[in-house]
Write a protein that holds these residues in place. Structure first.
Motif, short mmCIF file in Angstrom:
data_model
loop_
_atom_site.label_atom_id
_atom_site.label_comp_id
_atom_site.label_asym_id
_atom_site.label_seq_id
_atom_site.Cartn_x
_atom_site.Cartn_y
_atom_site.Cartn_z
N VAL A 56 0.86 -1.17 -0.14
CA VAL A 56 -0.11 -0.13 0.09
C VAL A 56 0.91 1.29 -0.18
O VAL A 56 1.84 1.29 0.58
CB VAL A 56 -0.89 0.10 1.24
N ASP A 57 0.63 1.92 -1.02
CA ASP A 57 1.48 3.48 -1.24
C ASP A 57 2.82 3.08 -1.58
O ASP A 57 4.01 3.39 -0.95
CB ASP A 57 1.41 4.32 0.20
N THR A 80 0.02 -0.44 -4.79
CA THR A 80 -1.06 0.60 -5.01
C THR A 80 -0.47 1.88 -4.63
O THR A 80 0.21 2.03 -3.63
CB THR A 80 -2.51 0.16 -4.63
N PRO A 116 -5.85 4.24 -0.30
CA PRO A 116 -5.62 3.39 0.74
C PRO A 116 -7.14 3.07 1.47
O PRO A 116 -7.52 2.06 1.77
CB PRO A 116 -4.69 3.90 1.84
N LEU A 119 -9.75 0.39 -1.42
CA LEU A 119 -8.89 -0.46 -2.29
C LEU A 119 -9.81 -1.41 -3.26
O LEU A 119 -9.37 -1.72 -4.22
CB LEU A 119 -8.00 -1.33 -1.51
N SER A 134 2.89 -1.61 4.64
CA SER A 134 2.24 -0.41 4.41
C SER A 134 3.38 0.53 5.21
O SER A 134 3.77 0.04 6.50
CB SER A 134 0.69 -0.02 5.21
N ILE A 151 -7.49 -2.55 4.81
CA ILE A 151 -6.45 -3.62 4.71
C ILE A 151 -6.67 -4.66 5.29
O ILE A 151 -6.46 -5.74 4.82
CB ILE A 151 -4.98 -2.78 5.37
#
Length: 217
Positions: A56-57, A80, A116, A119, A134, A151
């Motif tokens: 994530v990120d 992502t 985030p 998603l 993350s 998440i």
């Protein structure tokens, strides 16, 4: 810290559930260059071979490529990021890594533009990943609680969230935190350790442990 009871979150108030325009407006204005959140530190816990992994990120994809190499062709990696421009750079870095022999051609990795907090908009299904990574950028995201809920949703039962994050030892001044969030300062935007652990428990993570700790100078 296993089996923490659910506790209300008092230091990280939730925002109203955002629409797409609110998310895009927020992340388009959020500074993301330089500073702690632009570093590619990634704590690897256990064997990732054959695992399905979400980053994530992911920014420019360096961490995602590193994870793909560890997961191997039997595993998969999805990176992502809210920025379509950074996602394009991720794809370019992936192709360059393959061209230079740093990553096998048959590794299963892709990069998707996604917030985030949403998603699902990128097609990420419930319980679709064994591991989620993350980094500290979650401190300055639109809504930390909502991002953590997303998440948790995409993690398979028994899955692992590796959260490389900055926390404070004491309760934070809300005004200072909001000012830091506005300029993308993930260190000064950090919640207290207690607030973060309480939020994780409230979201549904039932075993919270600290694997590595170091001061932020």
């Amino acid at each position: 810290m296993p089996n923490m009871p659910n506790m209300p979150n008092t230091s990280c108030p939730r925002k109203p559930r955002p629409n797409l325009e609110a998310l895009r407006s927020y992340y388009d204005k959020l500074p993301r260059e330089f500073g702690f959140s632009s570093k590619c530190k990634m704590s690897i816990l256990g064997d990732l071979h054959g695992k399905s992994i979400l980053d994530v990120d992911c920014r420019r994809g360096k961490g995602g490529v590193k994870l793909a190499d560890m997961a191997g062709p039997q595993g998969s990696v999805v990176g992502t990021d809210p920025s379509p421009a950074l996602i394009d750079e991720g794809w370019a870095y992936l192709e360059e890594s393959k061209r230079r022999g740093k990553l096998a051609d048959n590794c299963n990795v892709q990069f998707l533009a996604a917030f985030p907090e949403d998603l699902a908009a990128a097609g990420l299904r419930d319980e679709g990943f064994d591991v989620v990574f993350s980094n500290s950028s979650i401190n300055v995201g639109y809504d930390m609680a909502l991002a953590l809920r997303e998440i948790h949703r995409v993690l398979a039962p028994g899955g692992l969230l590796v959260l490389d994050g900055v926390v404070a030892e004491e309760k934070r001044d809300a005004a200072v935190v909001e000012q830091a969030r506005a300029i993308g300062n993930v260190v000064q935007a950090a919640p207290s350790r207690h607030a973060l652990e309480a939020l994780l428990a409230d979201v549904g993570f039932d075993r919270i442990e600290c694997f590595e700790e170091s001061p932020v100078e």
